[in-house]
Design a protein around this motif. Sequence first.
Motif, PDB file in Angstrom:
ATOM      1  N   HIS A  13       4.825   6.348 -14.367  1.00 41.34           N
ATOM      2  CA  HIS A  13       4.660   5.841 -13.003  1.00 41.34           C
ATOM      3  C   HIS A  13       3.711   4.655 -12.922  1.00 41.34           C
ATOM      4  O   HIS A  13       3.649   4.011 -11.908  1.00 41.34           O
ATOM      5  N   GLN A  14       3.017   4.376 -13.982  1.00 43.62           N
ATOM      6  CA  GLN A  14       2.065   3.282 -13.926  1.00 43.62           C
ATOM      7  C   GLN A  14       2.725   1.930 -13.639  1.00 43.62           C
ATOM      8  O   GLN A  14       2.243   1.208 -12.788  1.00 43.62           O
ATOM      9  N   PRO A  15       3.809   1.560 -14.340  1.00 42.56           N
ATOM     10  CA  PRO A  15       4.423   0.273 -14.012  1.00 42.56           C
ATOM     11  C   PRO A  15       4.912   0.208 -12.565  1.00 42.56           C
ATOM     12  O   PRO A  15       4.768  -0.815 -11.902  1.00 42.56           O
ATOM     13  N   ARG A  16       5.453   1.309 -12.057  1.00 48.81           N
ATOM     14  CA  ARG A  16       5.917   1.316 -10.666  1.00 48.81           C
ATOM     15  C   ARG A  16       4.745   1.184  -9.695  1.00 48.81           C
ATOM     16  O   ARG A  16       4.831   0.472  -8.711  1.00 48.81           O
ATOM     17  N   LYS A  17       3.665   1.883  -9.980  1.00 53.25           N
ATOM     18  CA  LYS A  17       2.486   1.793  -9.114  1.00 53.25           C
ATOM     19  C   LYS A  17       1.930   0.376  -9.142  1.00 53.25           C
ATOM     20  O   LYS A  17       1.588  -0.185  -8.103  1.00 53.25           O
ATOM     21  N   PHE A  18       1.851  -0.205 -10.325  1.00 48.19           N
ATOM     22  CA  PHE A  18       1.363  -1.574 -10.442  1.00 48.19           C
ATOM     23  C   PHE A  18       2.225  -2.524  -9.619  1.00 48.19           C
ATOM     24  O   PHE A  18       1.704  -3.368  -8.888  1.00 48.19           O
ATOM     25  N   GLU A  19       3.533  -2.382  -9.709  1.00 49.39           N
ATOM     26  CA  GLU A  19       4.427  -3.262  -8.950  1.00 49.39           C
ATOM     27  C   GLU A  19       4.285  -3.043  -7.446  1.00 49.39           C
ATOM     28  O   GLU A  19       4.325  -3.998  -6.668  1.00 49.39           O
ATOM     29  N   ARG A  20       4.118  -1.786  -7.021  1.00 48.58           N
ATOM     30  CA  ARG A  20       3.886  -1.510  -5.588  1.00 48.58           C
ATOM     31  C   ARG A  20       2.586  -2.148  -5.135  1.00 48.58           C
ATOM     32  O   ARG A  20       2.527  -2.775  -4.077  1.00 48.58           O
ATOM     33  N   ASP A  21       1.532  -1.971  -5.927  1.00 45.64           N
ATOM     34  CA  ASP A  21       0.235  -2.558  -5.576  1.00 45.64           C
ATOM     35  C   ASP A  21       0.328  -4.074  -5.528  1.00 45.64           C
ATOM     36  O   ASP A  21      -0.180  -4.705  -4.599  1.00 45.64           O
ATOM     37  N   ARG A  22       1.005  -4.658  -6.521  1.00 39.62           N
ATOM     38  CA  ARG A  22       1.128  -6.112  -6.544  1.00 39.62           C
ATOM     39  C   ARG A  22       1.902  -6.619  -5.322  1.00 39.62           C
ATOM     40  O   ARG A  22       1.521  -7.606  -4.697  1.00 39.62           O
ATOM     41  N   ALA A  23       2.973  -5.947  -4.964  1.00 38.69           N
ATOM     42  CA  ALA A  23       3.747  -6.343  -3.782  1.00 38.69           C
ATOM     43  C   ALA A  23       2.899  -6.237  -2.520  1.00 38.69           C
ATOM     44  O   ALA A  23       2.925  -7.132  -1.665  1.00 38.69           O
ATOM     45  N   ARG A  24       2.137  -5.160  -2.420  1.00 35.61           N
ATOM     46  CA  ARG A  24       1.267  -4.974  -1.250  1.00 35.61           C
ATOM     47  C   ARG A  24       0.224  -6.092  -1.173  1.00 35.61           C
ATOM     48  O   ARG A  24      -0.028  -6.655  -0.116  1.00 35.61           O
ATOM     49  N   VAL A  25      -0.366  -6.419  -2.305  1.00 36.11           N
ATOM     50  CA  VAL A  25      -1.378  -7.486  -2.338  1.00 36.11           C
ATOM     51  C   VAL A  25      -0.726  -8.835  -2.047  1.00 36.11           C
ATOM     52  O   VAL A  25      -1.246  -9.616  -1.244  1.00 36.11           O
ATOM     53  N   ASN A  26       0.416  -9.113  -2.663  1.00 40.44           N
ATOM     54  CA  ASN A  26       1.090 -10.392  -2.423  1.00 40.44           C
ATOM     55  C   ASN A  26       1.436 -10.590  -0.953  1.00 40.44           C
ATOM     56  O   ASN A  26       1.347 -11.701  -0.433  1.00 40.44           O
TER      57      ASN A  26
END
Length: 127
Positions: A15-28
């Motif tokens: 789940h780490q890559p998915r969490k990272f992508e969710r966090d990155r999208a939220r930040v972007n």
Amino acid sequence: MPGHIPGHVPRGDRHQPRKFERDRARVNNGFWPKLRRVARRIPFIEELLAAYYCTLDPKTPLQAKAVLMGALAYFVLPIDVIPDFIAGFGFTDDATVLYAAIRSVAKYIRDDHRARAKAMLDRALAD
């Protein structure tokens, strides 16, 4: 490696890559709009920006980016443990999360990240 199955991702790492992508999208999507709204009220803005620039640096290891991206995503969240609008306390939880993240990956936040943060603040405050 004994017991290693080629192509298998251990359960804790899935789940780490998915969490990272969710966090990155939220930040972007939310970092700059929120920063513009609250910039004058947060005392840790320079550290926040340095952390942001660290996540954009291709030299920053993925693990460090993930830690900082999680903290930045928490900053962007519209719902906090302590709501941001509470005078004097609103950004305490954000500062705590950011402090812990920065402390854990401090060696990756370089002088050039801090310089970019300071330059951005200087330009923003000049307007």
